[in-house]
Design a protein around this motif. Structure first.
Motif, PDB file in Angstrom:
ATOM      1  N   ASP A  35       0.753  -1.019  -0.268  1.00  0.00           N
ATOM      2  CA  ASP A  35      -0.177   0.197   0.275  1.00  0.00           C
ATOM      3  C   ASP A  35       0.934   1.118  -0.250  1.00  0.00           C
ATOM      4  O   ASP A  35       1.355   1.418   0.532  1.00  0.00           O
ATOM      5  N   GLY A  36       0.599   2.422  -0.904  1.00  0.00           N
ATOM      6  CA  GLY A  36       1.449   3.170  -1.353  1.00  0.00           C
ATOM      7  C   GLY A  36       1.188   4.528  -0.275  1.00  0.00           C
ATOM      8  O   GLY A  36       2.267   4.859   0.199  1.00  0.00           O
ATOM      9  N   GLY A  37       0.151   4.915   0.374  1.00  0.00           N
ATOM     10  CA  GLY A  37      -0.238   5.351   1.334  1.00  0.00           C
ATOM     11  C   GLY A  37       1.059   4.504   2.777  1.00  0.00           C
ATOM     12  O   GLY A  37       0.954   5.589   3.188  1.00  0.00           O
ATOM     13  N   ALA A  38       0.743   3.874   3.029  1.00  0.00           N
ATOM     14  CA  ALA A  38       0.664   2.876   3.746  1.00  0.00           C
ATOM     15  C   ALA A  38       2.596   3.124   4.182  1.00  0.00           C
ATOM     16  O   ALA A  38       2.920   3.877   5.327  1.00  0.00           O
ATOM     17  N   LEU A  39       3.056   3.500   3.053  1.00  0.00           N
ATOM     18  CA  LEU A  39       4.679   3.544   2.810  1.00  0.00           C
ATOM     19  C   LEU A  39       4.761   4.317   3.024  1.00  0.00           C
ATOM     20  O   LEU A  39       5.990   5.099   4.142  1.00  0.00           O
ATOM     21  N   ALA A  40       3.811   5.458   2.360  1.00  0.00           N
ATOM     22  CA  ALA A  40       4.990   6.904   2.451  1.00  0.00           C
ATOM     23  C   ALA A  40       4.344   7.399   4.206  1.00  0.00           C
ATOM     24  O   ALA A  40       5.502   8.222   4.554  1.00  0.00           O
ATOM     25  N   LEU A  41       3.107   7.119   4.553  1.00  0.00           N
ATOM     26  CA  LEU A  41       2.988   7.257   5.815  1.00  0.00           C
ATOM     27  C   LEU A  41       4.467   6.803   6.845  1.00  0.00           C
ATOM     28  O   LEU A  41       5.176   7.515   7.945  1.00  0.00           O
ATOM     29  N   ARG A  42       4.534   5.580   6.380  1.00  0.00           N
ATOM     30  CA  ARG A  42       5.685   5.308   7.774  1.00  0.00           C
ATOM     31  C   ARG A  42       7.048   5.650   7.758  1.00  0.00           C
ATOM     32  O   ARG A  42       7.517   6.362   7.943  1.00  0.00           O
ATOM     33  N   LEU A  43       7.247   5.710   5.746  1.00  0.00           N
ATOM     34  CA  LEU A  43       8.549   6.277   5.660  1.00  0.00           C
ATOM     35  C   LEU A  43       8.277   8.488   6.022  1.00  0.00           C
ATOM     36  O   LEU A  43       9.966   8.482   6.349  1.00  0.00           O
ATOM     37  N   LEU A  44       7.787   9.347   6.771  1.00  0.00           N
ATOM     38  CA  LEU A  44       7.315   9.871   6.528  1.00  0.00           C
ATOM     39  C   LEU A  44       7.768  10.018   8.486  1.00  0.00           C
ATOM     40  O   LEU A  44       8.394  10.758   8.961  1.00  0.00           O
ATOM     41  N   HIS A  45       6.832   9.196   8.991  1.00  0.00           N
ATOM     42  CA  HIS A  45       7.929   8.868  10.704  1.00  0.00           C
ATOM     43  C   HIS A  45       8.502   9.171  10.462  1.00  0.00           C
ATOM     44  O   HIS A  45       9.297   9.496  11.336  1.00  0.00           O
ATOM     45  N   ASP A  46       9.370   7.737  10.000  1.00  0.00           N
ATOM     46  CA  ASP A  46      10.911   7.608  10.093  1.00  0.00           C
ATOM     47  C   ASP A  46      11.856   8.987   9.375  1.00  0.00           C
ATOM     48  O   ASP A  46      12.104   9.204  10.466  1.00  0.00           O
ATOM     49  N   SER A  47      11.490   9.412   7.921  1.00  0.00           N
ATOM     50  CA  SER A  47      12.202  10.969   8.701  1.00  0.00           C
ATOM     51  C   SER A  47      11.956  12.036   9.416  1.00  0.00           C
ATOM     52  O   SER A  47      12.896  12.643  10.142  1.00  0.00           O
ATOM     53  N   MET A  48      10.542  12.272   9.946  1.00  0.00           N
ATOM     54  CA  MET A  48      10.576  13.242  11.570  1.00  0.00           C
ATOM     55  C   MET A  48      11.302  12.539  12.264  1.00  0.00           C
ATOM     56  O   MET A  48      11.863  13.412  12.808  1.00  0.00           O
ATOM     57  N   GLU A  49      11.226  11.185  12.706  1.00  0.00           N
ATOM     58  CA  GLU A  49      12.166  10.171  13.918  1.00  0.00           C
ATOM     59  C   GLU A  49      13.641  11.322  14.098  1.00  0.00           C
ATOM     60  O   GLU A  49      14.261  11.819  14.542  1.00  0.00           O
ATOM     61  N   ARG A  50      14.180  10.894  12.429  1.00  0.00           N
ATOM     62  CA  ARG A  50      15.666  10.689  11.867  1.00  0.00           C
ATOM     63  C   ARG A  50      16.163  12.299  11.593  1.00  0.00           C
ATOM     64  O   ARG A  50      17.236  13.184  11.437  1.00  0.00           O
ATOM     65  N   ARG A  51      14.806  14.006  11.588  1.00  0.00           N
ATOM     66  CA  ARG A  51      14.898  14.717  11.248  1.00  0.00           C
ATOM     67  C   ARG A  51      16.206  14.992   9.671  1.00  0.00           C
ATOM     68  O   ARG A  51      16.305  15.602   9.820  1.00  0.00           O
ATOM     69  N   HIS A  63       3.435   9.470  -1.866  1.00  0.00           N
ATOM     70  CA  HIS A  63       2.590  10.004  -0.951  1.00  0.00           C
ATOM     71  C   HIS A  63       1.786  10.646  -2.818  1.00  0.00           C
ATOM     72  O   HIS A  63       0.583   9.857  -2.997  1.00  0.00           O
ATOM     73  N   GLY A  64       2.567  11.482  -3.443  1.00  0.00           N
ATOM     74  CA  GLY A  64       1.345  11.580  -4.563  1.00  0.00           C
ATOM     75  C   GLY A  64       1.449  10.619  -5.465  1.00  0.00           C
ATOM     76  O   GLY A  64       0.203  10.465  -5.952  1.00  0.00           O
ATOM     77  N   ALA A  65       2.582   9.457  -5.538  1.00  0.00           N
ATOM     78  CA  ALA A  65       2.776   8.868  -6.615  1.00  0.00           C
ATOM     79  C   ALA A  65       1.515   7.601  -6.297  1.00  0.00           C
ATOM     80  O   ALA A  65       0.650   7.327  -6.757  1.00  0.00           O
ATOM     81  N   ALA A  66       0.778   7.715  -4.965  1.00  0.00           N
ATOM     82  CA  ALA A  66       0.042   6.187  -4.302  1.00  0.00           C
ATOM     83  C   ALA A  66      -1.321   7.413  -5.027  1.00  0.00           C
ATOM     84  O   ALA A  66      -1.934   6.808  -4.502  1.00  0.00           O
ATOM     85  N   ASP A  67      -0.879   8.476  -4.832  1.00  0.00           N
ATOM     86  CA  ASP A  67      -2.363   9.304  -4.534  1.00  0.00           C
ATOM     87  C   ASP A  67      -3.435   9.198  -3.456  1.00  0.00           C
ATOM     88  O   ASP A  67      -4.269   8.863  -3.652  1.00  0.00           O
ATOM     89  N   ALA A  68      -2.661   9.267  -2.127  1.00  0.00           N
ATOM     90  CA  ALA A  68      -3.010   8.592  -0.964  1.00  0.00           C
ATOM     91  C   ALA A  68      -3.500   9.225  -0.479  1.00  0.00           C
ATOM     92  O   ALA A  68      -3.768  10.883  -0.872  1.00  0.00           O
ATOM     93  N   SER A  69      -4.898   9.461   0.178  1.00  0.00           N
ATOM     94  CA  SER A  69      -5.787  10.229   1.082  1.00  0.00           C
ATOM     95  C   SER A  69      -4.728  10.787   2.276  1.00  0.00           C
ATOM     96  O   SER A  69      -3.523  10.568   3.286  1.00  0.00           O
ATOM     97  N   VAL A  70      -4.543  12.477   2.098  1.00  0.00           N
ATOM     98  CA  VAL A  70      -4.788  13.037   2.898  1.00  0.00           C
ATOM     99  C   VAL A  70      -4.777  12.793   4.627  1.00  0.00           C
ATOM    100  O   VAL A  70      -3.967  12.495   5.717  1.00  0.00           O
ATOM    101  N   GLU A  71      -5.620  12.528   5.028  1.00  0.00           N
ATOM    102  CA  GLU A  71      -6.377  13.053   6.311  1.00  0.00           C
ATOM    103  C   GLU A  71      -5.860  12.194   7.111  1.00  0.00           C
ATOM    104  O   GLU A  71      -5.354  12.102   8.171  1.00  0.00           O
ATOM    105  N   GLU A  72      -5.274  10.916   7.095  1.00  0.00           N
ATOM    106  CA  GLU A  72      -4.361   9.710   7.720  1.00  0.00           C
ATOM    107  C   GLU A  72      -2.949  10.169   6.940  1.00  0.00           C
ATOM    108  O   GLU A  72      -1.930   9.982   9.139  1.00  0.00           O
ATOM    109  N   PHE A  73      -2.497  11.792   7.290  1.00  0.00           N
ATOM    110  CA  PHE A  73      -1.140  12.476   7.302  1.00  0.00           C
ATOM    111  C   PHE A  73      -1.494  13.543   8.161  1.00  0.00           C
ATOM    112  O   PHE A  73      -0.592  14.445   7.839  1.00  0.00           O
TER     113      PHE A  73
END
Length: 172
Positions: A35-51, A63-73
């Motif tokens: 799931d592209g949205g799930a991957l994008a969210l995982r990558l976002l959380h990881d990048s935030m943790e590592r700044r 996120h954009g390539a997956a055309d994922a919903s923004v709501e969970e973000f």
């Protein structure tokens, strides 16, 4: 994220006049996700943790390539917006604007007057304008009040865009 993984994700980015060099399925397979949205969210959380500013960009590309919903973000984007260590403030405001959610108003209002260091050169105040338009599309008294507060802004671009959004909403 490794440089090779960043290159893989960059292959998903849309560049006018060029074809994408990777598919979302290739990226998902590499990361072991379906799931592209799930991957994008995982990558976002990881990048935030590592700044890691580059990896924030990679997460938003997925996120954009997956055309994922923004709501969970919503929550991570609100948390990420004021951080100075990344460069995705405009994209975050655009994403929050698509939600048209009252919960985004404080972040959008901040974006109308705060200029991150990496955008100090922008005399056209693109970040503020995107935030004003997002506020214009957000229902509720809180969004309207934020726009009313900008009607008398010192900056002409901000003032004019706030007035346009108030007129579009039917109330000056």
């Amino acid at each position: 994220m490794t440089p090779e993984e960043q290159d893989l994700i960059m292959g998903l980015a849309f560049v006018p006049g060029m074809d994408r060099t990777r598919t979302l399925d290739e990226v998902l397979a590499h990361f072991g996700e379906s799931d592209g949205g799930a991957l994008a969210l995982r990558l976002l959380h990881d990048s935030m943790e590592r700044r890691d500013a580059d990896d924030v960009e990679m997460a938003l590309i997925v996120h954009g390539a997956a055309d994922a919903s923004v709501e969970e973000f919503l929550e991570p984007l609100i948390e990420l917006f004021p951080a100075e260590w990344h460069r995705e403030h405009e994209d975050i405001v655009s994403m929050l604007g698509t939600l048209r959610a009252p919960k985004t108003v404080p972040t959008l209002a901040k974006a109308t007057h705060w200029v991150p260091e990496h955008l100090a050169w922008d005399e056209n105040r693109a970040l503020a304008v995107k935030a004003i338009w997002a506020l214009g599309g957000t229902p509720g008294a809180q969004a309207r009040a934020a726009l009313v507060g900008l009607r008398d802004a010192e900056n002409e671009i901000i003032r004019d865009n706030a007035v346009k959004q108030l007129a579009r909403r039917g109330r000056l």
